[in-house]
Design an enzyme around this catalytic site. Structure first.
Site, PDB file in Angstrom:
ATOM      1  N   SER A   1       0.738  -1.218  -0.027  1.00  0.00           N
ATOM      2  CA  SER A   1       0.259  -0.079   0.147  1.00  0.00           C
ATOM      3  C   SER A   1       0.767   1.381   0.095  1.00  0.00           C
ATOM      4  O   SER A   1       0.474   2.107  -0.740  1.00  0.00           O
ATOM      5  CB  SER A   1      -1.165   0.047   1.194  1.00  0.00           C
TER       6      SER A   1
ATOM      7  N   LYS B   1      -8.226  -5.559  11.248  1.00  0.00           N
ATOM      8  CA  LYS B   1      -9.496  -4.939  10.638  1.00  0.00           C
ATOM      9  C   LYS B   1     -11.119  -5.167  11.431  1.00  0.00           C
ATOM     10  O   LYS B   1     -11.734  -4.266  11.354  1.00  0.00           O
ATOM     11  CB  LYS B   1      -9.854  -5.806   9.344  1.00  0.00           C
TER      12      LYS B   1
ATOM     13  N   ASP C   1     -13.168  -3.127   0.920  1.00  0.00           N
ATOM     14  CA  ASP C   1     -12.594  -4.345   0.308  1.00  0.00           C
ATOM     15  C   ASP C   1     -13.756  -5.082  -0.665  1.00  0.00           C
ATOM     16  O   ASP C   1     -13.465  -5.563  -1.876  1.00  0.00           O
ATOM     17  CB  ASP C   1     -12.516  -5.569   1.414  1.00  0.00           C
TER      18      ASP C   1
END
Ligand code: ATR
Length: 288
Positions: free
Chosen positions: A22, A71, A107
């Site tokens: 990322s 997450k 996502d």
């Protein structure tokens, strides 16, 4: 004298974090869009989450991405979740609004958009086999429900987890059929000649081995137009995708989802279109 705009700070938190692509992808996006901002990888352990948020607030961070294993564990520390993050039960993108943290999830849409961009989206009513029943699987099941597929067979080593997911998703999407199956191929009771897509959401393939399970799959009975998708993007050609390619099927790599979830996160932070091509180039370069 004109006052300079402060440099915006963004980043990604995870444990481990050194492998994340990322920073390369997002810094390329910032550079391409001439934004005065930096995207930094932060190694944050679970017990450090509250301290990280305190620090991030003191620095007026614009926002950050969240990766494995935070997450779900980040959720109690956030002030609000978008309906999508709430539905998925996981957050991969956070934005600061004043002194409040808002959790998003890009996502599911990232996966769906990558299928559409590559013209590999399953048609409405499609029959799909999904391997895995973990955190990543939830976003994929949401994307598939949005695409209005017909029947999903969820195969998982721990079959109870697949059963739980099947039950939960059926409640939310009564028009889709969900069947949980155990890992042993003797119990795979889906009709292979109707399967239009096979998706791996497990971590198998990360190390480039573990071919046994994929060799057991009834490839010869699958329709030739079936698509095989793997969420693992390193190596880009995972054992599953290699086998599928050699068997003549179209493949879909996890790189597309990584790219599109990142582009959607960029759009959450900056409210402008992300430079997709530049971000994709950065990803491919960092995989070399
Ligand atoms: P993530 O958030 O990345 O999805 P996770 O929630 O830990 O991570 O889920 C990992 C998935 O990979 C699970 O479906 C897991 O199967 P179990 O539920 O039985 O644990 C699957 N997985 C991981 N290693 C595996 C292996 N060696 N063989 C089969 N499945 C495996």
């Amino acid at each position: 004298m004109t006052r300079q705009k402060p440099i915006q700070i963004l980043g990604v938190i995870g444990d481990p974090i050194h492998h994340s692509l990322s920073p390369a992808m997002q810094n390329r996006a910032l550079h391409t869009k001439h934004l005065s901002a930096a995207y930094i990888p932060f190694h944050v352990q679970e017990k450090q989450l509250p301290d990280f948020l305190k620090w991030a607030l003191s620095q007026k961070m614009t926002g950050f991405n969240v990766t494995i294993p935070h997450k779900e564990t980040i959720i109690p520390f956030l002030d609000r979740l978008t309906p999508m993050a709430k539905k998925i039960g996981a957050v991969n993108t956070v934005i600061r609004r004043g002194s409040r943290w808002i959790g998003h999830n890009t996502d599911a849409d990232g996966y769906r958009l990558s299928l559409i961009e590559e013209k590999k989206a399953p048609p409405p009513g499609a029959h799909i086999v999904v391997f895995g029943a973990g955190g990543a699987t939830r976003a994929i099941l949401h994307a598939l429900a949005d695409l209005k597929v017909g029947h999903i067979w969820i195969i998982n080593r721990t079959v109870e987890k697949a059963q739980k997911l099947a039950k939960e998703f059926l409640r939310q999407n009564p028009k889709v059929k969900y069947t949980a199956l155990p890992w042993e191929k003797e119990a795979w009771e889906f009709p292979p000649e109707t399967i239009q897509m096979v998706i791996n959401t497990t971590s198998l393939g990360l190390k480039g081995k573990d071919k046994k399970i994929w060799k057991a799959f009834p490839w010869k009975k699958l329709p030739p137009k079936a698509i095989v998708s793997d969420l693992v993007y390193r190596p880009q050609w995972t054992p599953l995708l290699m086998i599928a390619k050699h068997a003549g099927f179209r493949t879909h790599s996890g790189l597309g989802m990584l790219l599109h979830q990142g582009a959607l996160a960029f759009e959450v932070w900056f409210r402008q279109k992300a430079p997709l091509k530049a971000m994709k180039r950065a990803l491919i370069e960092s995989l070399k």
